[in-house]
Design a protein around this motif. Structure first.
Motif, PDB file in Angstrom:
ATOM      1  N   PHE A 179      10.088  -3.043  -8.695  1.00 35.57           N
ATOM      2  CA  PHE A 179       9.694  -1.659  -8.690  1.00 35.57           C
ATOM      3  C   PHE A 179       8.524  -1.238  -9.290  1.00 35.57           C
ATOM      4  O   PHE A 179       8.451  -1.890 -10.597  1.00 35.57           O
ATOM      5  CB  PHE A 179      10.716  -0.702  -9.023  1.00 35.57           C
ATOM      6  CG  PHE A 179      11.903  -0.801  -7.997  1.00 35.57           C
ATOM      7  CD1 PHE A 179      11.730  -0.623  -6.774  1.00 35.57           C
ATOM      8  CD2 PHE A 179      13.135  -1.256  -8.391  1.00 35.57           C
ATOM      9  CE1 PHE A 179      12.921  -0.530  -6.043  1.00 35.57           C
ATOM     10  CE2 PHE A 179      14.352  -1.224  -7.632  1.00 35.57           C
ATOM     11  CZ  PHE A 179      14.118  -0.872  -6.428  1.00 35.57           C
ATOM     12  N   THR A 211      10.950  -5.235  -0.878  1.00 38.97           N
ATOM     13  CA  THR A 211      10.220  -4.149  -1.214  1.00 38.97           C
ATOM     14  C   THR A 211       9.357  -4.210  -2.356  1.00 38.97           C
ATOM     15  O   THR A 211      10.042  -4.845  -3.649  1.00 38.97           O
ATOM     16  CB  THR A 211      10.980  -2.665  -1.424  1.00 38.97           C
ATOM     17  OG1 THR A 211      10.030  -1.684  -1.662  1.00 38.97           O
ATOM     18  CG2 THR A 211      12.141  -3.004  -2.527  1.00 38.97           C
ATOM     19  N   GLN A 217       3.126   5.592  -0.728  1.00 38.27           N
ATOM     20  CA  GLN A 217       4.219   6.262  -1.518  1.00 38.27           C
ATOM     21  C   GLN A 217       4.465   7.635  -1.585  1.00 38.27           C
ATOM     22  O   GLN A 217       5.846   8.129  -1.775  1.00 38.27           O
ATOM     23  CB  GLN A 217       3.679   5.780  -3.359  1.00 38.27           C
ATOM     24  CG  GLN A 217       2.292   6.426  -3.532  1.00 38.27           C
ATOM     25  CD  GLN A 217       2.081   6.338  -4.968  1.00 38.27           C
ATOM     26  OE1 GLN A 217       3.070   6.299  -5.816  1.00 38.27           O
ATOM     27  NE2 GLN A 217       0.689   5.568  -5.082  1.00 38.27           N
ATOM     28  N   GLY A 241       4.897  -0.975  -0.609  1.00 38.83           N
ATOM     29  CA  GLY A 241       4.302   0.222  -1.030  1.00 38.83           C
ATOM     30  C   GLY A 241       3.028   0.497  -0.680  1.00 38.83           C
ATOM     31  O   GLY A 241       2.209  -0.660  -0.696  1.00 38.83           O
ATOM     32  N   ASN A 272       6.551   2.170  -5.136  1.00 33.45           N
ATOM     33  CA  ASN A 272       8.090   2.227  -4.404  1.00 33.45           C
ATOM     34  C   ASN A 272       9.186   2.816  -5.219  1.00 33.45           C
ATOM     35  O   ASN A 272      10.428   3.015  -4.814  1.00 33.45           O
ATOM     36  CB  ASN A 272       8.316   0.961  -3.898  1.00 33.45           C
ATOM     37  CG  ASN A 272       8.523  -0.150  -5.007  1.00 33.45           C
ATOM     38  OD1 ASN A 272       8.275   0.017  -6.093  1.00 33.45           O
ATOM     39  ND2 ASN A 272       9.160  -1.276  -4.335  1.00 33.45           N
ATOM     40  N   SER A 331       5.815  -2.670  -4.900  1.00 29.95           N
ATOM     41  CA  SER A 331       4.957  -1.420  -5.090  1.00 29.95           C
ATOM     42  C   SER A 331       3.645  -2.053  -4.491  1.00 29.95           C
ATOM     43  O   SER A 331       3.436  -3.132  -3.978  1.00 29.95           O
ATOM     44  CB  SER A 331       4.792  -1.620  -6.549  1.00 29.95           C
ATOM     45  OG  SER A 331       3.804  -0.514  -6.886  1.00 29.95           O
ATOM     46  N   ALA A 382      12.328   7.131   2.873  1.00 27.17           N
ATOM     47  CA  ALA A 382      12.942   6.016   2.265  1.00 27.17           C
ATOM     48  C   ALA A 382      14.524   6.149   2.426  1.00 27.17           C
ATOM     49  O   ALA A 382      14.979   5.011   2.616  1.00 27.17           O
ATOM     50  CB  ALA A 382      12.492   5.746   0.821  1.00 27.17           C
ATOM     51  N   GLN A 435       6.883   7.996   1.359  1.00 25.26           N
ATOM     52  CA  GLN A 435       8.438   7.481   1.045  1.00 25.26           C
ATOM     53  C   GLN A 435       9.280   8.567   0.821  1.00 25.26           C
ATOM     54  O   GLN A 435      10.595   8.680   1.064  1.00 25.26           O
ATOM     55  CB  GLN A 435       8.265   6.515   0.172  1.00 25.26           C
ATOM     56  CG  GLN A 435       8.029   4.945   0.521  1.00 25.26           C
ATOM     57  CD  GLN A 435       7.835   4.133  -0.599  1.00 25.26           C
ATOM     58  OE1 GLN A 435       8.826   3.964  -1.461  1.00 25.26           O
ATOM     59  NE2 GLN A 435       6.790   3.223  -0.653  1.00 25.26           N
ATOM     60  N   LEU A 438      11.618   4.092  -2.335  1.00 26.98           N
ATOM     61  CA  LEU A 438      12.699   3.114  -1.919  1.00 26.98           C
ATOM     62  C   LEU A 438      13.598   2.997  -3.045  1.00 26.98           C
ATOM     63  O   LEU A 438      14.887   2.540  -2.881  1.00 26.98           O
ATOM     64  CB  LEU A 438      12.261   1.713  -1.378  1.00 26.98           C
ATOM     65  CG  LEU A 438      11.878   1.877  -0.027  1.00 26.98           C
ATOM     66  CD1 LEU A 438      10.998   0.764   0.463  1.00 26.98           C
ATOM     67  CD2 LEU A 438      13.018   1.757   0.795  1.00 26.98           C
TER      68      LEU A 438
END
Length: 628
Positions: A40, A90, A190, A119, A44, A92, A11, A193, A48
């Protein structure tokens, strides 16, 4: 010599990479990814989310309230930025990711770049299934993110850190390709990332992606010149490609030099100013009588950057002259060959400039009688618009057409209008007088309800010194008002013109036309027979907007509305003008459709409304032709 290999999570590496990407066209250099929108969740937040905190100075972050609307905002920003800059989004995993699908489809259909970073479930599968995972018994490598494949121009799932390098480069290539651009999706498991890797330093070097302007092939250009010179009644159809290529001046020069009239699609409106002598307004089902009559009698249709959707062609019934031919200037070969046309595959600006130069060598210009004909026709149409706009009874409730007329009184070339769905696109396409190349921002490739408010935020972020209006009906407002909160949080001073007409006005009219008797299109209580024909629902959308933090100005009359629009235009905070319109079309209603649109009608029915509608449908279908 030891090469530098910074150790970063996937990420973190992606954010650093995105911050170093630029575009360039005609000497204009811009950052490709101007900011990242995000909501979020567990898919993520630690990847991220942490990376955006780590590199907050390099990558601006924008907080959204709905994943779909974040894409709309990014698309609005990209269109206003002439596709040279966009935003990333971005989310989830699970519903956050699937909420992207509508926005992705909108971006891809309209050829507008946006980078999606949903994600994804664990690549290493330590637990299976995890929260929000879709279990597919026949395939272990499918997740809900695969719903984004058909609506993305590029899709990849990054299951190993090193796979990010080629995938990220391919993503940038597609985002900056004027033919292929659209939604680009990099699905990010995930766990991957958050996984660290030793990255080559070269991956983070600044890269500038040239947005090309391909010129026309000499043979195709020669054929195009011959076709134009042989035509007696040519008509230019300007599509969204004119705006994407910044070809408005080149189009005006061709029209000035040749006298060829220019009609515009929804995406192309504003290619010429409304008062340019060759501008004849919108074309197709929502077009003007002037443009559509020219289309019916044209012997050569010159499409510039248009996809020839069914609204433009009136479902294949509009271009009706015997022997009509098509010349298609388009950067995309797929569109350049439509309707068996002569292809002129080139950037719109480059192709128009070359075509103008070639025609000027021959001193080519259409006959004076043709110019007089469409000029007088245009004047007659403008008188019809004036009658619709006229609001000389200040204490009455305005019609929707009068609302547009009052807005027309106060705007100048700096204002931008954003709209997408409902009855407004038809009224605007027929009547709005575009004063600048980018004043008319209609998303009609996907015609997505809910686009207007978030897109207006994106437009304003790209044009921070200009008044930006989101024109919204009650149906669209109820779909997606959530980004009002974002506008308030960031103090993005958009102006929302909220028109209350108690239901789906556009679909209600279509329902009546097709024999469905406006069933299920009104926002009303049920009556005694169970139909939705009772009193209007007592909803207060103005109060709702105010509850989300927006300043609201209520207008009950023409007089109120004139004052409220002026006050909103001068406001430096997010402001909503709320008006309930007269629903009857008996006073100052918009002109009816000037061309047909194919919506199939029931072939058998017992109700007289459907029987009559089918008879009318069969009559129109009989006029359709295939251009082969």
């Amino acid at each position: 010599m030891t090469r530098k290999t910074p150790r970063l999570t996937v990420a973190q590496a992606l954010v650093r990479f995105l911050a170093a990407q630029y575009t360039e066209r005609d000497g204009e250099r811009r950052r490709l990814i101007g900011a990242t929108w995000g909501i979020f969740g567990h898919g993520n937040v630690a990847g991220l989310g942490q990376a955006l905190v780590e590199y907050a100075d390099d990558m601006p972050y924008l907080q959204g309230r709905n994943e779909q609307s974040m894409v709309h905002a990014a698309v609005g920003y990209a269109r206003q930025s002439n596709r040279l800059s966009t935003h990333a989004v971005t989310t989830s995993i699970g519903p956050g990711a699937t909420n992207l699908v509508t926005g992705a489809a909108l971006a891809t259909i309209n050829h507008l770049p946006v980078l999606l970073l949903p994600g994804d479930i664990f690549a290493t599968r330590p637990a299976d299934p995890v929260l929000q995972q879709l279990e597919v018994p026949y395939a272990g490598d499918i997740s809900v993110n695969d719903t984004l494949r058909p609506v993305s121009k590029y899709f990849d799932r990054i299951t190993r850190p090193e796979a990010l390098i080629p995938a990220a480069l391919q993503a940038m290539r597609v985002l900056t390709d004027p033919v292929e651009t659209g939604a680009v999706t990099l699905a990010l498991p995930q766990d991957v990332q958050a996984e660290a890797y030793d990255w080559p330093e070269e991956f983070f070097a600044e890269r500038t992606w040239n947005v090309r302007r391909p010129a026309a092939d000499a043979t195709e250009l020669a054929a195009a010149v011959r076709a134009v010179r042989e035509a007696r009644r040519p008509l230019i159809v300007a599509g969204g490609g004119v705006h994407h290529a910044r070809a408005e001046e080149a189009l005006a020069e061709l029209a000035d030099a040749t006298g060829i009239p220019v009609a515009s699609t929804q995406a192309g409106k504003g290619s010429l100013r409304h008062d340019h002598p060759q501008d004849v307004g919108g074309i197709g089902h929502t077009g003007t009588a002037t443009a559509n009559e020219l289309a019916r009698t044209a012997d050569l249709v010159i499409g510039v950057g248009t996809r020839y959707t069914d609204f433009t062609t009136a479902s294949g019934t509009l271009f009706a002259a015997d022997g009509v031919r098509f010349l298609n200037l388009n950067i995309a070969p797929h569109d350049g060959h439509k309707l068996s046309g002569l292809p002129l595959i080139a950037d719109a600006r480059a192709g128009l400039e070359e075509l103008t130069q070639a025609l000027e060598l021959h001193g080519h210009r259409v006959a004076d009688a043709y110019v007089v004909e469409y000029t007088e026709d245009k004047q007659r149409w403008e008188h019809r618009v004036d009658a619709c706009y006229e609001a000389d009874e200040p204490d009455t409730r305005p019609t929707q057409a009068q609302v547009l007329g009052l807005l027309d009184e106060i705007v100048d070339e700096s204002d931008i209008l954003v709209n997408a769905a409902g009855s407004l696109p038809g009224d605007l396409h027929k009547m709005w007088r575009a004063r600048s190349r980018d004043q008319y921002h209609l998303e009609y490739g996907y015609s997505c309800m809910g686009y207007e408010i978030p897109a207006a935020i994106g437009v304003r972020l790209a044009a921070p010194d200009r008044p930006v209006w989101a024109l919204v009906g009650d149906g669209t407002y109820l779909m997606m008002p959530t980004e009002i909160v974002t506008a308030v949080q960031e103090n993005v001073p958009i102006k929302v013109l909220l028109i209350q007409n108690h239901g789906y006005a556009s679909i209600g009219g279509l329902s009546q036309q097709t024999g469905a008797e406006r069933f299920g299109t009104a926002y009303r209580f049920r009556s005694g027979d169970g139909a939705f024909t009772g009193a209007p629902l007592p909803v207060d959308l103005a109060a709702n907007a105010a509850s989300l933090g927006m300043r609201v100005l209520r207008a009950k009359t023409v007089r109120d509305l004139r004052a409220a629009l002026a006050e909103a235009r001068a406001a430096d905070t997010p402001t909503c003008v709320y008006v309930e319109t007269e629903t009857a079309d008996t006073v100052s209603g918009p002109p009816p459709a000037q061309a047909w649109w194919d919506v199939p009608v029931a072939e058998t029915a017992t109700r007289s409304s459907a029987v009559r509608a089918r008879e009318e449908y069969d009559r129109h279908v009989s006029t359709r032709r295939r251009h082969l």
